[in-house]
Scaffold this active site. Structure first.
Site, PDB file in Angstrom:
ATOM      1  N   GLY A 107      30.257  39.821  33.109  1.00  0.00           N
ATOM      2  CA  GLY A 107      31.006  38.589  32.854  1.00  0.00           C
ATOM      3  C   GLY A 107      31.059  38.172  31.396  1.00  0.00           C
ATOM      4  N   ALA A 110      34.175  35.945  30.458  1.00  0.00           N
ATOM      5  CA  ALA A 110      34.142  34.572  30.982  1.00  0.00           C
ATOM      6  C   ALA A 110      33.068  33.757  30.264  1.00  0.00           C
ATOM      7  CB  ALA A 110      33.880  34.589  32.489  1.00  0.00           C
ATOM      8  N   ASP A 152      33.514  34.818  38.585  1.00  0.00           N
ATOM      9  CA  ASP A 152      32.855  34.907  37.272  1.00  0.00           C
ATOM     10  C   ASP A 152      32.773  33.539  36.606  1.00  0.00           C
ATOM     11  OD1 ASP A 152      32.866  37.604  37.706  1.00  0.00           O
ATOM     12  OD2 ASP A 152      33.535  38.131  35.682  1.00  0.00           O
TER      13      ASP A 152
HETATM   14  O1  PMV Z   1      33.440  43.287  36.895  1.00  0.00           O
HETATM   15  P1  PMV Z   1      33.019  41.875  37.083  1.00  0.00           P
HETATM   16  O2  PMV Z   1      31.564  41.690  37.213  1.00  0.00           O
HETATM   17  O3  PMV Z   1      33.652  40.916  36.168  1.00  0.00           O
HETATM   18  O4  PMV Z   1      33.404  41.408  38.549  1.00  0.00           O
HETATM   19  C1  PMV Z   1      34.571  41.677  39.173  1.00  0.00           C
HETATM   20  C2  PMV Z   1      34.456  41.259  40.583  1.00  0.00           C
HETATM   21  C3  PMV Z   1      35.673  41.633  41.391  1.00  0.00           C
HETATM   22  O5  PMV Z   1      35.411  41.165  42.712  1.00  0.00           O
HETATM   23  C4  PMV Z   1      35.858  43.130  41.432  1.00  0.00           C
HETATM   24  C5  PMV Z   1      36.924  40.974  40.846  1.00  0.00           C
HETATM   25  C6  PMV Z   1      36.950  39.468  41.006  1.00  0.00           C
HETATM   26  O6  PMV Z   1      37.732  38.837  40.287  1.00  0.00           O
HETATM   27  O7  PMV Z   1      36.245  38.914  41.853  1.00  0.00           O
END
Ligand code: PMV
Length: 318
Positions: A107, A110, A152
């Site tokens: 994340g 974010a 996130d």
């Molecule tokens: O890759 P990360 O940790 O930012 O997480 C993405 C999580 C997903 O479920 C694959 C996408 C989302 O927006 O929830």
């Protein structure tokens, strides 16, 4: 106008990634030991309205006016200024640093957005409430993810473990018992947007098999929530393994992730799974405290570029 600093933590998805994009629940927690930080300093001797942006971790040194409208940092600055009703920014320098690895499912994007929104809104005299901060960070996350679920920005803004369903009010998780996980990086950067998009193509071609897997993942998330809230996190291992198997079936694992999961389980882990977008990035391992050195070593031997332990707790005690 004094300088203002703000930070935001990294996050890790424990259960339910990808299925969460399709309306199923997921569980995520902040990692307070990794943080993004934004510092805004007034520049009384600079030209009126000149906003310098410095992000040394990504080699960026620019004037805001020179950044494209859809640059995530520019968007964070402009959306915040607009939201607090100060369209003309005073001359200042915005310096962003982060200890969160980029493009690895923690994340980082974010967290940077949230730190900038918090620092800038406070600098402009209108500190933004968390709900609004999270919403703005979500708008910016769309640039990284395309179709983010919102997990996130929610976990990172509120800085607490969450049970998350898209388009629903945030539900904080009660965690009576802390537990420790290892987070291991494959060392392979992976863009979540690409993994989400690839899965969307599979889903569009034949939705039913994916929907069945999403339902199975949702059932795992509900069981995991129950174990967490009743203080039995040490029993989460089999659910992690099952969740990982479903993610592999969805095509979002990779040979490197499989190698790390196998190595962790062979070294005595209670459970292991990829975390986040997959196809690279990070995986997580549920561990007994005593087995951390042995499992960390096994992960390094299996190719992990970095491994660290973190304790998931109800509140930030940092
Ligand atoms: O890759 P990360 O940790 O930012 O997480 C993405 C999580 C997903 O479920 C694959 C996408 C989302 O927006 O929830």
């Amino acid at each position: 106008m004094p300088a203002v600093a703000a930070t935001a933590p990294a996050k890790i998805i424990l259960f339910g990634e990808h299925a969460v994009v399709y309306g199923r629940p997921a569980i995520a927690a902040p990692i307070h030991q990794l943080r993004a930080r934004a510092v805004i300093s007034p520049e009384p001797f600079h030209q009126v309205g000149e906003v310098q942006i410095q992000a040394p971790d990504v080699g960026l040194q620019a004037v805001l006016a020179d950044l494209e409208d859809n640059h995530p940092l520019a968007m964070a600055v402009r959306l915040t200024a607009k939201a607090v009703g100060v369209p003309h920014l005073p001359a200042c320098t915005i310096r962003i640093t982060s200890t969160i690895p980029i493009a690895s499912g923690l994340g980082s994007g974010a967290a940077v957005s949230v730190a900038v929104i918090r620092a800038l809104s406070a600098f402009l005299g209108h500190p933004m409430p968390d709900s609004e901060t999270s919403q703005l960070a979500f708008e910016i996350d769309k640039l990284y993810h395309g179709t983010p679920s919102g997990i996130d920005n929610t976990t990172i803004t509120f800085g607490l473990p969450v049970f998350f369903e898209r388009d629903r009010a945030i539900q904080l998780l009660r965690l009576p018992c802390p537990f420790t996980i290892l987070i291991a990086d494959t060392g392979i950067p992976s863009l979540t947007a690409a993994a989400v998009n690839d899965l969307r193509i599979t889903w569009l071609a034949d939705p039913l098999p994916c929907e069945r897997i999403f339902d199975s993942i949702a059932a795992i998330v509900m069981k995991a929530r129950d174990l967490l809230e009743t203080g039995k996190p040490e029993e989460l291992g089999p659910l992690m393994n099952e969740n990982h198997k479903h993610l592999s079936d969805l095509g979002v694992s990779s040979p490197e992730l499989e190698r790390l999961v196998d190595a962790a389980l062979n070294a005595g882990a209670l459970g292991a799974k990829l975390s986040g977008g997959g196809k690279g990035g990070n995986m997580i391992v549920l561990v007994d405290q005593g087995s951390i050195p042995k499992i960390s070593e096994a992960l390094s031997r299996a190719g992990a570029s970095r491994t660290f332990a973190t304790t998931i707790i109800q509140q930030n005690q940092a």
